[in-house]
Scaffold this active site. Structure first.
Site, PDB file in Angstrom:
ATOM      1  N   HIS A 144      40.790  32.184  69.470  1.00 60.67           N
ATOM      2  CA  HIS A 144      42.048  32.154  70.226  1.00 60.67           C
ATOM      3  C   HIS A 144      41.848  31.191  71.404  1.00 60.67           C
ATOM      4  O   HIS A 144      40.730  31.014  71.882  1.00 60.67           O
ATOM      5  CB  HIS A 144      42.286  33.583  70.733  1.00 60.67           C
ATOM      6  CG  HIS A 144      43.613  33.843  71.365  1.00 60.67           C
ATOM      7  ND1 HIS A 144      43.920  33.452  72.639  1.00 60.67           N
ATOM      8  CD2 HIS A 144      44.714  34.492  70.898  1.00 60.67           C
ATOM      9  CE1 HIS A 144      45.155  33.853  72.931  1.00 60.67           C
ATOM     10  NE2 HIS A 144      45.656  34.479  71.895  1.00 60.67           N
ATOM     11  N   ASP A 221      34.801  38.635  71.649  1.00 63.31           N
ATOM     12  CA  ASP A 221      36.223  38.855  71.899  1.00 63.31           C
ATOM     13  C   ASP A 221      36.676  39.933  70.924  1.00 63.31           C
ATOM     14  O   ASP A 221      36.833  39.672  69.731  1.00 63.31           O
ATOM     15  CB  ASP A 221      36.992  37.541  71.680  1.00 63.31           C
ATOM     16  CG  ASP A 221      38.503  37.733  71.709  1.00 63.31           C
ATOM     17  OD1 ASP A 221      38.964  38.884  71.868  1.00 63.31           O
ATOM     18  OD2 ASP A 221      39.221  36.725  71.562  1.00 63.31           O
ATOM     19  N   GLN A 224      41.175  42.030  68.930  1.00 62.85           N
ATOM     20  CA  GLN A 224      41.808  42.389  67.661  1.00 62.85           C
ATOM     21  C   GLN A 224      41.011  43.439  66.889  1.00 62.85           C
ATOM     22  O   GLN A 224      41.422  43.827  65.800  1.00 62.85           O
ATOM     23  CB  GLN A 224      41.988  41.135  66.782  1.00 62.85           C
ATOM     24  CG  GLN A 224      42.922  40.092  67.361  1.00 62.85           C
ATOM     25  CD  GLN A 224      44.390  40.541  67.389  1.00 62.85           C
ATOM     26  OE1 GLN A 224      44.769  41.533  66.777  1.00 62.85           O
ATOM     27  NE2 GLN A 224      45.211  39.803  68.114  1.00 62.85           N
ATOM     28  N   LYS A 247      47.153  45.824  73.352  1.00 60.21           N
ATOM     29  CA  LYS A 247      47.038  45.714  71.897  1.00 60.21           C
ATOM     30  C   LYS A 247      46.586  47.033  71.277  1.00 60.21           C
ATOM     31  O   LYS A 247      46.339  47.110  70.074  1.00 60.21           O
ATOM     32  CB  LYS A 247      46.062  44.593  71.519  1.00 60.21           C
ATOM     33  CG  LYS A 247      46.578  43.189  71.848  1.00 60.21           C
ATOM     34  CD  LYS A 247      45.732  42.142  71.177  1.00 60.21           C
ATOM     35  CE  LYS A 247      45.850  40.769  71.807  1.00 60.21           C
ATOM     36  NZ  LYS A 247      47.160  40.137  71.633  1.00 60.21           N
ATOM     37  N   CYS A 387      48.454  30.852  69.335  1.00 61.97           N
ATOM     38  CA  CYS A 387      47.398  30.489  70.293  1.00 61.97           C
ATOM     39  C   CYS A 387      46.111  30.057  69.590  1.00 61.97           C
ATOM     40  O   CYS A 387      45.000  30.318  70.083  1.00 61.97           O
ATOM     41  CB  CYS A 387      47.101  31.622  71.274  1.00 61.97           C
ATOM     42  SG  CYS A 387      48.503  32.085  72.286  1.00 61.97           S
TER      43      CYS A 387
END
Lengths: 440, 136
Positions: A144, A221, A224, A247, A387
């Site tokens: 991202h 990261d 997600q 999220k 993104c």
């Protein structure tokens, strides 16, 4: 909702009972007030954009409202009752996050503004203190923008060089190239646990192990992944992990930076201000201990408490059950989409993929899908580059359409999506239309 | 807000499938290209201005959604044979009116991409070597 068996399960070639067994009770949708909202012309909402930001259950909305009505004051400041109550709730939220991700110590959990805030904190604090000209930062092409741009800025400040792990043909990380890219110059490896476009689930623990063997520090990261699958930062053995509240059923404006105590202790503070200090003189300061050292200013108090309520809700449903539910929806969507002529599914087969499917269709732009799915079907999907412009460039496209799933989605909604995709394709298929010539 | 039946009126789809002057202009005196950063839609406009500031000819190329591409076709058709001054006076509001259906703020960006590119193109003379061939 016994009508699940009336969907196209048979044509998908899988036993309906297996699929149903994997699904959560759709009655949980009643926990989410937003599903009472009607879209364009009275259509019920079909929300397939949770990878961008999820919806919230009443339990989270009520927790936020309750704090403001009964408990709110600034934290770590007053000795009055409300400040103590707020502080206690805020610190309980930190403990809740610690347990949810399997961290050893609560003060290794720092509240930030979001994943972007967390990554920028690492880039500015750890990066500026540890990176020098000639050092290398290894990223991947599926990142991202929030895990690309901060490192481009860091590279410019420090003279470090960026390298990128490539993809395999089916949209997984090409791990065969990993050892060749790692060297004694590699100081940091930063990568996503789950791609927000391809859905690819990356083998985090293995990558951390290989990066550590080369002497690199690792940032994951997890924006997600944390909302959708069990997270154990100690099993990963990652040095830093970043994710967001919004999220995972929580409010926007709060995220988490997990870091190993020894690394956080050695890092200089990033933002300066109130709370992050021990002593301040006119000519200098000494920083506070963790976690305050990295939480300058008034922190996202209520968002953090809301995130804590979201974790309670996720625990009540069960994160493993949520993952299984999404797997079933994703597999079903993938199989249905495969049957659509000309539709290109981005990313790997369902067994390597989290709860989302992105696609592109040569003759029809993603905007048309998003517009018509919304206006005619009440379906919310994401259209654009999500993104990830470099990833889209690698895939040879400028935009794609993404349907992402969460615990509140159903097989019927997938059927509606498929019907919607077919409708859009028919609508914009070339028909030999002729523009009416204007009079000269 | 308009629903999709209105957004994709037949005459708009006609422009999308059978656009006005889609291609390149070998004799272009001015040209500009830009993107919509939100979605990557891209439009290039090449035009030929004569000594009197008349737009003798103008062509567009690009890639993107129906609204961005159809609106480019409609804009060029509208401005063919007009003066550069008239083109500069053609406002964003005029462009949205020319397109027709009411658009949400995000879709307005798609519609105004070609308008933005045209406004820049008028002020962007091409160098001697630029622009070869002409095709649809």
């Amino acid at each position: 909702m016994s009508s699940t068996t009336d969907t196209n399960l048979e044509s998908a070639g899988l036993e309906a009972t297996d699929r149903k067994g994997a699904l959560l009770d759709p009655a949980l949708r009643n926990d989410f007030p937003i599903f009472g909202t009607e879209i364009a012309g009275g259509l019920p909402l079909v929300f397939l954009d949770s990878a961008a930001s999820t919806q919230r259950p009443a339990a989270v909305i009520d927790a936020i409202s309750h704090v403001y009505q009964h408990d709110y004051a600034n934290v770590h400041r007053g000795i009055h009752t409300l400040s103590e109550r707020s502080t206690e709730l805020y610190e309980q939220a930190r403990e809740k996050v610690r347990a949810f991700i399997g961290a050893e110590r609560a003060h290794e959990v720092l509240f930030t503004q979001g994943t972007t805030g967390s990554i920028n904190c690492i880039a500015r604090s750890w990066g500026d203190a540890n990176l020098h000209a000639g050092d290398e930062i290894l990223l991947t092409v599926m990142e991202h923008h929030s895990n690309l741009v901060p490192w481009q800025q860091t590279a410019k400040r420090t003279g470090a060089r960026l390298r990128h792990l490539p993809l395999t043909g089916d949209g997984q990380l090409d791990l065969e190239t990993l050892d060749g890219l790692l060297s004694e110059r590699t100081r940091l490896v930063a990568f996503t646990a789950v791609s927000n476009v391809l859905g690819t689930i990356n083998p985090v623990a293995e990558m951390v192990h290989r990066a550590h063997a080369a002497g690199a520090v690792v940032l994951v990261d997890a924006a997600q992944s944390v909302p959708h699958m069990r997270t154990d930062v100690r099993q990963w053995n990652a040095d830093f992990v970043a994710f967001s509240g919004h999220k995972m059923l929580g409010p926007s404006g709060v995220g988490v930076l997990y870091g190993k105590e020894s690394l956080l202790d050695a890092m200089p503070p990033f933002l300066g201000g109130g709370s992050m200090i021990d002593q301040v003189r006119l000519d200098g300061f000494t920083p506070a201990e963790l976690p305050a050292k990295f939480e300058a200013g008034t922190p996202p108090i209520v968002p953090a408490i809301g995130m804590s309520a979201a974790i309670d809700y996720l625990n009540r449903i069960g994160i493993d059950s949520i993952g299984t539910h999404e797997q079933a929806l994703t597999r079903y969507a993938y199989e249905q989409m495969q049957a659509i002529d000309g539709l290109r599914i981005l990313g790997p087969t369902p067994e390597h993929r989290a709860g989302l499917v992105s696609f592109a269709f040569e003759q029809v732009h993603a905007h048309e899908f998003a517009q018509v799915l919304n206006d005619r079907f009440g379906i919310a999907v994401r259209a654009g580059h999500h993104c990830t412009q470099p990833l889209h460039a690698q895939l040879g496209i400028t935009a794609s359409t993404r349907a992402s799933f969460y615990l509140y989605n159903t097989l019927e909604e997938v059927d509606q999506l498929i019907e919607g995709i077919r409708t859009v394709q028919a609508m914009f298929a070339p028909q030999g239309r002729k523009r009416r010539k204007r009079r000269p | 807000m308009a629903n999709e039946e209105d957004l994709y009126q037949e005459h708009i789809l006609d422009h999308y499938e059978d656009p006005f002057h889609r291609g390149h202009l070998a004799a272009a005196t001015h040209a500009h290209e830009d993107k919509n950063p939100l979605c990557g839609d891209v439009i290039r406009i090449e035009l030929k201005l004569d000594d009197q500031g008349l737009i003798e000819d103008l062509w567009f190329s690009g890639d993107g959604c129906v609204i961005s591409q159809a609106s480019a076709s409609m804009l060029l058709e509208e401005l063919q044979g007009k003066t550069a001054r008239e083109a500069m006076q053609f406002s964003a509001e005029d462009m949205l009116k020319l397109y027709g259906p009411r658009l949400t703020p995000n879709r307005q960006k798609c519609c105004l991409l070609s308008w933005r590119v045209l406004q820049s193109a008028i002020h962007s003379p091409v160098s001697e070597s630029a622009g070869t061939g002409s095709s649809a």
